[in-house]
Design a protein around this motif. Structure first.
Motif, mmCIF file in Angstrom:
data_model
loop_
_atom_site.group_PDB
_atom_site.id
_atom_site.type_symbol
_atom_site.label_atom_id
_atom_site.label_comp_id
_atom_site.label_asym_id
_atom_site.label_seq_id
_atom_site.Cartn_x
_atom_site.Cartn_y
_atom_site.Cartn_z
ATOM 1 N N ILE A 27 29.823 82.337 45.624
ATOM 2 C CA ILE A 27 28.940 83.366 45.877
ATOM 3 C C ILE A 27 29.105 84.323 45.218
ATOM 4 O O ILE A 27 28.615 85.119 43.859
ATOM 5 C CB ILE A 27 27.805 83.020 46.424
ATOM 6 C CG1 ILE A 27 26.781 82.076 46.690
ATOM 7 C CG2 ILE A 27 27.143 85.048 46.163
ATOM 8 C CD1 ILE A 27 26.151 82.054 47.390
ATOM 9 N N ARG A 28 30.476 84.493 46.670
ATOM 10 C CA ARG A 28 31.835 85.857 46.367
ATOM 11 C C ARG A 28 32.407 85.640 45.040
ATOM 12 O O ARG A 28 32.375 87.045 44.255
ATOM 13 C CB ARG A 28 31.784 85.914 47.387
ATOM 14 C CG ARG A 28 30.859 86.263 48.927
ATOM 15 C CD ARG A 28 31.595 86.806 49.493
ATOM 16 N NE ARG A 28 32.407 87.914 50.294
ATOM 17 C CZ ARG A 28 33.377 88.214 50.702
ATOM 18 N NH1 ARG A 28 34.017 87.633 52.047
ATOM 19 N NH2 ARG A 28 33.889 89.614 50.289
ATOM 20 N N PHE A 29 33.159 84.580 45.069
ATOM 21 C CA PHE A 29 34.241 84.525 43.917
ATOM 22 C C PHE A 29 34.030 83.010 42.969
ATOM 23 O O PHE A 29 33.800 82.004 43.757
ATOM 24 C CB PHE A 29 35.515 84.110 44.846
ATOM 25 C CG PHE A 29 35.615 85.818 45.768
ATOM 26 C CD1 PHE A 29 36.216 87.308 45.094
ATOM 27 C CD2 PHE A 29 35.908 85.523 46.883
ATOM 28 C CE1 PHE A 29 36.398 87.973 46.342
ATOM 29 C CE2 PHE A 29 35.886 86.723 47.713
ATOM 30 C CZ PHE A 29 35.893 87.382 47.676
ATOM 31 N N CYS A 30 34.009 83.293 41.955
ATOM 32 C CA CYS A 30 33.655 82.094 41.607
ATOM 33 C C CYS A 30 34.538 81.281 41.282
ATOM 34 O O CYS A 30 35.922 81.708 41.268
ATOM 35 C CB CYS A 30 33.241 82.737 40.517
ATOM 36 S SG CYS A 30 34.502 83.415 38.588
ATOM 37 N N ALA A 31 34.901 80.219 40.586
ATOM 38 C CA ALA A 31 35.425 78.928 40.560
ATOM 39 C C ALA A 31 36.675 79.383 39.343
ATOM 40 O O ALA A 31 36.127 79.866 38.946
ATOM 41 C CB ALA A 31 34.942 77.699 40.835
ATOM 42 N N GLN A 32 38.169 79.312 39.248
ATOM 43 C CA GLN A 32 38.724 80.222 38.464
ATOM 44 C C GLN A 32 39.495 79.417 37.412
ATOM 45 O O GLN A 32 40.679 78.883 37.859
ATOM 46 C CB GLN A 32 39.588 81.191 39.447
ATOM 47 C CG GLN A 32 39.534 82.237 40.036
ATOM 48 C CD GLN A 32 39.925 82.800 41.592
ATOM 49 O OE1 GLN A 32 41.202 82.341 41.638
ATOM 50 N NE2 GLN A 32 40.401 83.895 40.937
ATOM 51 N N TYR A 33 38.454 78.164 37.001
ATOM 52 C CA TYR A 33 38.701 77.630 36.124
ATOM 53 C C TYR A 33 38.099 77.696 34.793
ATOM 54 O O TYR A 33 36.884 78.460 35.248
ATOM 55 C CB TYR A 33 38.785 76.083 37.022
ATOM 56 C CG TYR A 33 37.854 75.838 37.368
ATOM 57 C CD1 TYR A 33 36.940 74.812 36.016
ATOM 58 C CD2 TYR A 33 36.984 75.813 38.186
ATOM 59 C CE1 TYR A 33 35.717 73.370 36.621
ATOM 60 C CE2 TYR A 33 35.825 75.307 38.889
ATOM 61 C CZ TYR A 33 35.843 73.955 37.796
ATOM 62 O OH TYR A 33 33.887 73.817 37.966
ATOM 63 N N GLY A 34 38.282 77.357 34.339
ATOM 64 C CA GLY A 34 37.317 77.764 33.168
ATOM 65 C C GLY A 34 37.712 78.849 32.200
ATOM 66 O O GLY A 34 38.417 79.273 32.165
ATOM 67 N N ARG A 35 36.512 79.342 31.832
ATOM 68 C CA ARG A 35 36.254 80.699 31.007
ATOM 69 C C ARG A 35 36.952 81.770 32.328
ATOM 70 O O ARG A 35 36.383 82.986 31.929
ATOM 71 C CB ARG A 35 34.710 81.062 31.132
ATOM 72 C CG ARG A 35 34.047 81.570 31.595
ATOM 73 C CD ARG A 35 32.817 80.776 31.057
ATOM 74 N NE ARG A 35 31.890 79.554 30.800
ATOM 75 C CZ ARG A 35 30.785 79.746 29.885
ATOM 76 N NH1 ARG A 35 29.852 80.218 30.282
ATOM 77 N NH2 ARG A 35 30.293 78.253 29.915
ATOM 78 N N TYR A 36 36.516 81.149 33.417
ATOM 79 C CA TYR A 36 37.321 81.904 34.136
ATOM 80 C C TYR A 36 38.473 82.056 35.220
ATOM 81 O O TYR A 36 38.631 82.932 35.705
ATOM 82 C CB TYR A 36 36.205 81.628 35.547
ATOM 83 C CG TYR A 36 34.841 81.767 35.227
ATOM 84 C CD1 TYR A 36 33.433 82.412 35.309
ATOM 85 C CD2 TYR A 36 34.208 80.703 36.131
ATOM 86 C CE1 TYR A 36 32.753 83.188 34.654
ATOM 87 C CE2 TYR A 36 32.420 80.388 35.212
ATOM 88 C CZ TYR A 36 32.058 81.566 34.211
ATOM 89 O OH TYR A 36 30.133 81.277 34.618
ATOM 90 N N THR A 37 38.873 81.659 34.289
ATOM 91 C CA THR A 37 40.883 81.525 34.508
ATOM 92 C C THR A 37 41.236 82.846 34.861
ATOM 93 O O THR A 37 41.377 83.551 33.313
ATOM 94 C CB THR A 37 41.553 80.330 33.745
ATOM 95 O OG1 THR A 37 40.587 79.126 33.843
ATOM 96 C CG2 THR A 37 42.829 80.350 34.442
#
Length: 251
Positions: A27-37
């Motif tokens: 919720i605080r930090f989105c998983a950092q892969y895909g579009r969020y890398t």
């Protein structure tokens, strides 16, 4: 629901305790892969990354199955293990070969591979060496219901993945609004399918380890669906406002 093996019980409770903590982190930090890398992270090609991180959950229970000596209700155990393996057969050998996603960060591949190895051992060892089924296991309404729910979830998951894949031409990394299937109701249709899968699996096996896996899945990819939902709303002015994030008509 019982599990006599101490290691299996401990791993199951560890998943249950870690699940809400991981949910809060998501919720605080989105998983950092895909579009969020993040930029600058070392990555590997999407197809290789998905294969490497998912295949342990297929190979570990397969090796346990090949090395086990089935007694009593061996058919029920084998069927449930194969149900678990079916998901990862699709994810590691089919989805990974067809995906057109972004490169996957190496650290994500490593952590996911570790989780899949532990999960594969937990489910395979529990079902093959700890679980017990009555001779009339196949007549149980709960078991049949669980299998049907699992197959419905798997169908939603595969169909949704195909919709997402067809949004891009080979080599493209653009984002478009997904339409059709369960995407008409939720932004995270692929995540919904996987949640339904593991809930069905937990109903069919009716045990602590399978319930722990279903609970952890909800806590880990539920927030991911919400993040995608929010991203779609910010990215596209004409994004359908009636869609929910992951639960049709509710959330």
């Amino acid at each position: 629901m019982e599990c006599r093996h101490a290691a299996v019980s401990s791993l199951s409770w560890a998943l249950i305790v870690l699940a809400p903590l991981y949910l809060l982190r998501q919720i605080r930090f989105c998983a950092q892969y895909g579009r969020y890398t993040p930029r600058g992270w070392r990555c590997c090609p999407a197809r290789l990354g998905w294969f490497l991180q998912e295949v342990p959950a297929l190979l570990v229970p397969l090796l346990l199955l090949l090395g086990s000596v089935q007694t009593g209700s061996g058919t029920g155990r084998t069927l449930l293990v194969c149900t678990f393996m079916l998901h990862y057969f699709y994810r590691s050998l089919i989805y990974s070969c067809r995906t057109r996603g972004r490169p996957v960060p190496l650290r994500i591949v490593l952590f996911a591979a570790i989780f899949c190895s532990i999960s594969g051992f937990l489910q395979g060892h529990h079902l093959l060496h700890c679980a017990h089924f009555e001779d009339t296991w196949w007549t149980k309404t709960r078991l049949t219901t669980g299998f049907l729910v699992f197959l419905v979830g798997l169908t939603i998951n595969i169909h949704s993945d195909n919709i997402l894949r067809n949004l891009r031409n080979p080599g493209e990394l653009v984002y478009r609004i997904p339409r059709g299937g369960m995407f008409e109701l939720v932004s995270g249709a692929n995540f919904l399918g996987e949640i339904v899968e593991w809930c069905g699996y937990a109903i069919a096996a009716w045990s602590l380890p399978t319930s722990a896996l279903a609970f952890f899945t909800v806590c880990s990819i539920g927030p991911r669906a919400y993040q995608h939902h929010r991203d779609y709303q910010l990215r596209f002015e004409d994004y359908p406002r009636s869609r929910k994030a992951v639960i049709p008509f509710l959330l």
